[in-house]
Design a protein around this motif. Structure first.
Motif, PDB file in Angstrom:
ATOM      1  N   GLU A   1      -2.030 -11.936  -0.972  1.00 58.80           N
ATOM      2  CA  GLU A   1      -1.770 -12.879  -2.056  1.00 58.80           C
ATOM      3  C   GLU A   1      -0.589 -12.375  -2.888  1.00 58.80           C
ATOM      4  O   GLU A   1      -0.576 -11.215  -3.318  1.00 58.80           O
ATOM      5  CB  GLU A   1      -3.006 -13.030  -2.945  1.00 58.80           C
ATOM      6  CG  GLU A   1      -2.848 -14.103  -3.998  1.00 58.80           C
ATOM      7  CD  GLU A   1      -4.093 -14.250  -4.867  1.00 58.80           C
ATOM      8  OE1 GLU A   1      -4.072 -15.089  -5.794  1.00 58.80           O
ATOM      9  OE2 GLU A   1      -5.086 -13.524  -4.620  1.00 58.80           O
TER      10      GLU A   1
ATOM     11  N   PRO B   1       2.837  -8.349  -4.338  1.00 55.53           N
ATOM     12  CA  PRO B   1       1.403  -8.504  -4.093  1.00 55.53           C
ATOM     13  C   PRO B   1       0.620  -8.537  -5.402  1.00 55.53           C
ATOM     14  O   PRO B   1       0.923  -7.779  -6.332  1.00 55.53           O
ATOM     15  CB  PRO B   1       1.048  -7.272  -3.265  1.00 55.53           C
ATOM     16  CG  PRO B   1       2.343  -6.844  -2.645  1.00 55.53           C
ATOM     17  CD  PRO B   1       3.388  -7.165  -3.658  1.00 55.53           C
ATOM     18  N   VAL B   2      -0.362  -9.408  -5.463  1.00 62.43           N
ATOM     19  CA  VAL B   2      -1.232  -9.444  -6.636  1.00 62.43           C
ATOM     20  C   VAL B   2      -1.961  -8.114  -6.793  1.00 62.43           C
ATOM     21  O   VAL B   2      -2.117  -7.585  -7.896  1.00 62.43           O
ATOM     22  CB  VAL B   2      -2.243 -10.606  -6.525  1.00 62.43           C
ATOM     23  CG1 VAL B   2      -3.280 -10.541  -7.644  1.00 62.43           C
ATOM     24  CG2 VAL B   2      -1.515 -11.944  -6.537  1.00 62.43           C
ATOM     25  N   ASN B   3      -2.371  -7.552  -5.683  1.00 67.21           N
ATOM     26  CA  ASN B   3      -3.047  -6.256  -5.694  1.00 67.21           C
ATOM     27  C   ASN B   3      -2.355  -5.313  -4.707  1.00 67.21           C
ATOM     28  O   ASN B   3      -2.070  -5.691  -3.574  1.00 67.21           O
ATOM     29  CB  ASN B   3      -4.521  -6.399  -5.301  1.00 67.21           C
ATOM     30  CG  ASN B   3      -5.294  -7.244  -6.301  1.00 67.21           C
ATOM     31  OD1 ASN B   3      -5.362  -6.917  -7.477  1.00 67.21           O
ATOM     32  ND2 ASN B   3      -5.858  -8.359  -5.826  1.00 67.21           N
ATOM     33  N   SER B   4      -2.072  -4.101  -5.158  1.00 70.19           N
ATOM     34  CA  SER B   4      -1.492  -3.071  -4.294  1.00 70.19           C
ATOM     35  C   SER B   4      -2.572  -2.054  -3.967  1.00 70.19           C
ATOM     36  O   SER B   4      -3.195  -1.471  -4.866  1.00 70.19           O
ATOM     37  CB  SER B   4      -0.322  -2.383  -4.998  1.00 70.19           C
ATOM     38  OG  SER B   4       0.198  -1.334  -4.213  1.00 70.19           O
ATOM     39  N   ALA B   5      -2.817  -1.851  -2.674  1.00 68.29           N
ATOM     40  CA  ALA B   5      -3.894  -0.953  -2.248  1.00 68.29           C
ATOM     41  C   ALA B   5      -3.543   0.502  -2.537  1.00 68.29           C
ATOM     42  O   ALA B   5      -2.391   0.921  -2.392  1.00 68.29           O
ATOM     43  CB  ALA B   5      -4.165  -1.139  -0.763  1.00 68.29           C
ATOM     44  N   ASN B   6      -4.545   1.281  -2.944  1.00 65.95           N
ATOM     45  CA  ASN B   6      -4.330   2.703  -3.206  1.00 65.95           C
ATOM     46  C   ASN B   6      -4.296   3.536  -1.928  1.00 65.95           C
ATOM     47  O   ASN B   6      -3.752   4.635  -1.910  1.00 65.95           O
ATOM     48  CB  ASN B   6      -5.444   3.238  -4.114  1.00 65.95           C
ATOM     49  CG  ASN B   6      -5.392   2.631  -5.506  1.00 65.95           C
ATOM     50  OD1 ASN B   6      -4.302   2.367  -6.012  1.00 65.95           O
ATOM     51  ND2 ASN B   6      -6.547   2.407  -6.114  1.00 65.95           N
TER      52      ASN B   6
ATOM     53  N   THR C   1       2.431 -13.023  -6.054  1.00 65.81           N
ATOM     54  CA  THR C   1       2.731 -13.672  -7.326  1.00 65.81           C
ATOM     55  C   THR C   1       4.196 -13.441  -7.663  1.00 65.81           C
ATOM     56  O   THR C   1       4.815 -12.496  -7.148  1.00 65.81           O
ATOM     57  CB  THR C   1       1.840 -13.115  -8.457  1.00 65.81           C
ATOM     58  OG1 THR C   1       2.087 -13.862  -9.661  1.00 65.81           O
ATOM     59  CG2 THR C   1       2.129 -11.645  -8.724  1.00 65.81           C
TER      60      THR C   1
ATOM     61  N   ASP D   1       0.873  -1.170   0.000  1.00 62.69           N
ATOM     62  CA  ASP D   1       0.000   0.000   0.000  1.00 62.69           C
ATOM     63  C   ASP D   1       0.912   1.223   0.000  1.00 62.69           C
ATOM     64  O   ASP D   1       2.137   1.077  -0.077  1.00 62.69           O
ATOM     65  CB  ASP D   1      -0.971  -0.037   1.196  1.00 62.69           C
ATOM     66  CG  ASP D   1      -0.277   0.017   2.556  1.00 62.69           C
ATOM     67  OD1 ASP D   1       0.898   0.457   2.613  1.00 62.69           O
ATOM     68  OD2 ASP D   1      -0.888  -0.377   3.564  1.00 62.69           O
TER      69      ASP D   1
END
Length: 402
Positions: A300, A280-285, A302, A201
């Motif tokens: 999660e 991270p598969v998704n990075s929080a804004n 990758t 993040d």
């Protein structure tokens, strides 16, 4: 240095006083020294001081005409076995890089075909100025050796980079220049350094303990051997060696793009960076907040891109790739697998579980592997010493590949 002819060029820096000690050391080593001073240098140190130490007249004026049967600057240029510019101001560096010859120092240096060593000395802001950095890169491309300035207390009253190194350190470099062959001279070398960062993040990221010290030491040593060095670096707290081009990156993807772009024009790639293996598969804004309802959080991950495998697809005959492997177990077994799977010419492996080895320290101990010879295991030593040993092997490989 016995029987060597050294022309010492002293320019207008407060560090000019150190050139007196350098003159003395050159004389003690057996060299014959002739000193050229710019007008600005005379404001700091008198020509008489250099004349007494060198036992030779000091050259200051291009129109003096001291020898009627010769052209003074050509005679001195032809006499020279090694030209040393110490201290070298931004002014003389700019003149050398751009072919300006408007005083005796720049005029004679322009006519000198012997080896040249430039020792920059100036305020850090001047040293970091893009024009100065471009000029230093030009000198390197022209085959001139540029010594990395020291860090310390500057004349302006604060600590910074740009101090002229001590005369004893300059003498060490001069000795290596006079005794060492340089298969790396003019070779384009990419060095990667530091630990890449992968964002969770805006305030958190995944990284590793790499300080970048090994990669920076390698870049500096390669630069000293005459290579044209591009340093692609993840964030560190280190000072970039003078004359080395810096490309700053953050993530593994950034590093991959920079490496693959530069590799097409390179002769050697040294992948010393500690690359994050996962992201991270998704990075929080926005910052991820703690939850009162849940004491755990799952991220999660990758795999990141495998840069060396990408490079292997681009590699052409004659290009040399050097990888690094930080291991905590089965060092040689894992390293041998990596050198084959990544199609590397050299692999530098170290066991970072051992005291004093690897990440975030000043010392290291490595095993240098090549597919066509037995592994070379170094002793535990400071990273600059390890860098010299690694560059020795790279140099031999460059020479072998022609």
């Amino acid at each position: 240095m016995a029987e060597q002819h050294v022309a010492l060029y002293v320019t207008g820096s407060i560090a000019a006083y150190k050139a007196l000690a350098l003159t003395r050391l050159l004389i003690k080593s057996g060299a014959t020294v002739r000193v050229v001073m710019t007008e600005a240098a005379e404001a700091f140190v008198t020509p008489l001081s250099f004349q007494i130490l060198s036992k030779n007249a000091v050259v200051t004026d291009m129109f003096a005409g001291s020898k009627v049967q010769s052209v003074d600057h050509i005679e001195l240029a032809d006499w020279t076995d090694l030209a040393v510019v110490a201290p070298a101001t931004a002014n003389i560096i700019g003149k050398l890089a751009n072919g300006i010859a408007d005083d005796m120092a720049s005029l004679t240096l322009m006519a000198t075909t012997a080896s040249k060593l430039v020792v920059p000395a100036m305020n850090q802001h001047m040293l970091d100025n893009p024009a100065t950095q471009r000029n230093l890169e030009t000198l390197k491309r022209d085959g001139i050796t540029v010594m990395t300035p020291a860090n310390g207390f500057l004349a302006e009253g604060y600590n910074g980079r740009g101090r002229m190194p001590e005369p004893a350190e300059i003498m060490q470099l001069i000795s290596s220049l006079k005794t060492q062959t340089t298969p790396l001279t003019g070779k384009k070398v990419i060095v990667t350094a530091g630990g890449t960062r992968e964002r969770i993040d805006p305030v958190r990221f995944i990284t590793n303990d790499s300080s970048g010290k090994m990669g920076y030491a390698l870049a500096e040593e390669l630069q000293h051997r005459g290579a044209i060095v591009t340093l692609i670096s993840a964030p560190t707290k280190l000072t970039v060696p003078a004359g080395v081009k810096l490309i700053s990156v953050l993530t593994t993807e950034d590093l991959a793009e920079a490496v693959t772009s530069a590799f097409t024009q390179a002769d050697v790639l040294v992948m010393a960076a500690a690359v994050a293996d996962f992201k991270p598969v998704n990075s929080a804004n926005q910052k991820i907040k703690k939850s009162a309802d849940n004491d755990q959080m799952t991220i999660e991950l990758t795999k990141t891109v495998d840069i060396l495998k990408q490079v292997a697809k681009l590699k052409r005959p004659g290009q040399i790739t050097v990888g690094f492997a930080a291991e905590t177990q089965n060092l040689l077994e894992n390293a041998r697998q990596k050198i084959i799977s990544k199609q590397l010419d050299l692999l530098i492996a170290n066991d970072v579980s051992q005291p004093g080895v690897g990440f975030n320290g000043d010392t290291n101990q490595v095993t240098i592997l090549q597919t066509d010879q037995a592994p070379i295991k170094t002793t535990l030593a400071d990273k600059h010493t390890i860098a010299k040993q690694v560059v020795d092997q790279i140099s031999q490989r460059v020479q072998k590949e022609g």
